[in-house]
Motif scaffolding. Structure first.
Motif, PDB file in Angstrom:
ATOM      1  N   LEU A   1      -9.747  16.889 -43.607  1.00 30.87           N
ATOM      2  CA  LEU A   1      -9.352  16.408 -42.283  1.00 30.87           C
ATOM      3  C   LEU A   1      -7.842  16.204 -42.193  1.00 30.87           C
ATOM      4  N   VAL A   2      -7.225  15.980 -43.332  1.00 32.70           N
ATOM      5  CA  VAL A   2      -5.774  15.775 -43.387  1.00 32.70           C
ATOM      6  C   VAL A   2      -5.207  16.686 -44.472  1.00 32.70           C
ATOM      7  N   ASP A   3      -4.157  17.432 -44.139  1.00 32.21           N
ATOM      8  CA  ASP A   3      -3.585  18.419 -45.057  1.00 32.21           C
ATOM      9  C   ASP A   3      -2.600  17.737 -46.005  1.00 32.21           C
ATOM     10  N   THR A   4      -3.150  17.031 -46.984  1.00 31.41           N
ATOM     11  CA  THR A   4      -2.342  16.164 -47.839  1.00 31.41           C
ATOM     12  C   THR A   4      -1.947  16.791 -49.167  1.00 31.41           C
TER      13      THR A   4
ATOM     14  N   MET B   1      -4.947   8.509 -37.969  1.00 28.18           N
ATOM     15  CA  MET B   1      -5.766   9.373 -37.117  1.00 28.18           C
ATOM     16  C   MET B   1      -6.096   8.679 -35.806  1.00 28.18           C
ATOM     17  N   SER B   2      -6.413   7.398 -35.888  1.00 28.70           N
ATOM     18  CA  SER B   2      -6.768   6.642 -34.686  1.00 28.70           C
ATOM     19  C   SER B   2      -5.608   6.607 -33.694  1.00 28.70           C
ATOM     20  N   ARG B   3      -4.380   6.468 -34.212  1.00 32.17           N
ATOM     21  CA  ARG B   3      -3.209   6.422 -33.336  1.00 32.17           C
ATOM     22  C   ARG B   3      -2.958   7.763 -32.657  1.00 32.17           C
TER      23      ARG B   3
ATOM     24  N   ILE C   1      -2.331  16.080 -39.896  1.00 41.21           N
ATOM     25  CA  ILE C   1      -3.729  16.218 -39.483  1.00 41.21           C
ATOM     26  C   ILE C   1      -4.113  17.700 -39.435  1.00 41.21           C
ATOM     27  N   MET C   2      -5.322  18.016 -39.878  1.00 37.62           N
ATOM     28  CA  MET C   2      -5.779  19.401 -39.835  1.00 37.62           C
ATOM     29  C   MET C   2      -6.061  19.819 -38.386  1.00 37.62           C
ATOM     30  N   PRO C   3      -5.592  20.989 -37.973  1.00 39.85           N
ATOM     31  CA  PRO C   3      -5.918  21.481 -36.633  1.00 39.85           C
ATOM     32  C   PRO C   3      -7.434  21.573 -36.447  1.00 39.85           C
ATOM     33  N   GLY C   4      -7.899  21.118 -35.302  1.00 41.22           N
ATOM     34  CA  GLY C   4      -9.323  21.190 -34.995  1.00 41.22           C
ATOM     35  C   GLY C   4     -10.119  19.976 -35.415  1.00 41.22           C
ATOM     36  N   THR C   5      -9.474  19.010 -36.088  1.00 43.04           N
ATOM     37  CA  THR C   5     -10.194  17.831 -36.577  1.00 43.04           C
ATOM     38  C   THR C   5     -10.867  17.063 -35.445  1.00 43.04           C
ATOM     39  N   PHE C   6     -10.089  16.661 -34.453  1.00 45.41           N
ATOM     40  CA  PHE C   6     -10.643  15.834 -33.386  1.00 45.41           C
ATOM     41  C   PHE C   6     -11.690  16.583 -32.573  1.00 45.41           C
TER      42      PHE C   6
ATOM     43  N   HIS D   1     -10.404  27.520 -41.143  1.00 52.08           N
ATOM     44  CA  HIS D   1      -9.968  26.552 -40.135  1.00 52.08           C
ATOM     45  C   HIS D   1     -11.176  25.762 -39.642  1.00 52.08           C
ATOM     46  N   LEU D   2     -10.961  24.506 -39.302  1.00 49.12           N
ATOM     47  CA  LEU D   2     -12.061  23.675 -38.820  1.00 49.12           C
ATOM     48  C   LEU D   2     -12.626  24.171 -37.498  1.00 49.12           C
ATOM     49  N   ASP D   3     -11.803  24.871 -36.700  1.00 50.82           N
ATOM     50  CA  ASP D   3     -12.321  25.343 -35.418  1.00 50.82           C
ATOM     51  C   ASP D   3     -13.307  26.503 -35.572  1.00 50.82           C
ATOM     52  N   GLU D   4     -13.538  26.939 -36.811  1.00 51.94           N
ATOM     53  CA  GLU D   4     -14.596  27.919 -37.070  1.00 51.94           C
ATOM     54  C   GLU D   4     -15.968  27.253 -37.147  1.00 51.94           C
TER      55      GLU D   4
END
Length: 231
Positions: free
Chosen positions: A14-17, A127-129, A91-96, A216-219
């Motif tokens: 979820l986060v590209d750390t 993430m919440s912010r 943040i990873m694109p597509g997470t929310f 990607h998460l949007d997949e």
């Protein structure tokens, strides 16, 4: 339809750390006079701090530190990591979008991470912010399980089994979204299907044991995740 669960790793999923963790480990290595190679970092990425610190010293031909010293080193590393993450939250694109879609379809969501509780709380707070910036309406996770909640970290299944228990769901109704081989092994040992996100620092070859690999998460969508679960 019976309730289904999605259990997310946090770092690298979820986060590209990845880059932040590598820089923090390199800084810690320099502070104790032991260089941290990229190969070493990637081999242990996703595991708990204690075994990484033990391996760092042992592979350098030095005696492993006692538990108190190891804990102090881990705290130093994580302090450095959070400073790096706060500078530019990745943040990873597509997470929310994915989390919102799962909520809209009545999925129960959990975090299943090897990270310390303080790191998980810190990143979920960031993430919440960001929700209002992205226009997302993501609600909090139904369960959060961190490395400190269990006695054995990944590749043992404990984190994911505890997440399923807290979600009040059978293991075979949950799917894990991970980014590292130890997490994939942990998911399968827990009796769960696993999606691997091929994020920074990873290759398709090392994630080959996953039931599905995406870039990607949007997949991903609720329907695609549901298709992996055999009830």
């Amino acid at each position: 339809m019976n309730s289904l669960g999605a259990i997310f790793d946090l770092d690298g999923t979820l986060v590209d750390t990845c880059a932040c963790h590598e820089l923090a480990w390199r800084a810690l290595g320099e502070s104790v006079g032991i260089p941290v190679s990229q190969e070493f970092f990637m081999r242990f990425f996703g595991r708990q701090n204690a075994p990484i610190i033990q391996a760092l010293f042992e592979e350098a031909g030095q005696p492993a530190p006692d538990s108190k010293t190891s804990e102090m080193l881990a705290i130093r590393k994580e302090d450095s990591f959070r400073e790096l993450v706060a500078e530019n939250f990745p943040i990873m694109p597509g997470t929310f979008q994915l989390l919102d879609a799962l909520h809209a379809n009545s999925w129960r969501l959990a975090i299943g991470s090897s990270a310390p509780q303080v790191n998980v709380d810190f990143m979920l707070g960031l993430m919440s912010r960001m929700k209002t910036i992205h226009g997302a309406s993501t609600t909090p996770f139904d369960a959060i399980v961190t490395g400190g909640c269990v006695s054995r970290g990944k590749p043992h299944p404990d984190v994911f089994l505890e997440a399923a228990r807290r979600l009040q769901l059978p293991a075979n109704t949950c799917v894990v979204i991970e980014d590292a081989a130890p997490g994939i092994e942990a998911a399968h040992r827990a009796g769960m299907k696993c999606v691997a996100l091929c994020s920074a620092g990873h290759t398709i070859a090392e994630l080959a044991a996953a039931d599905l690999i995406v870039h990607h998460l949007d997949e991903l969508s609720p329907l695609r995740l549901q298709s992996l679960i055999t009830l």
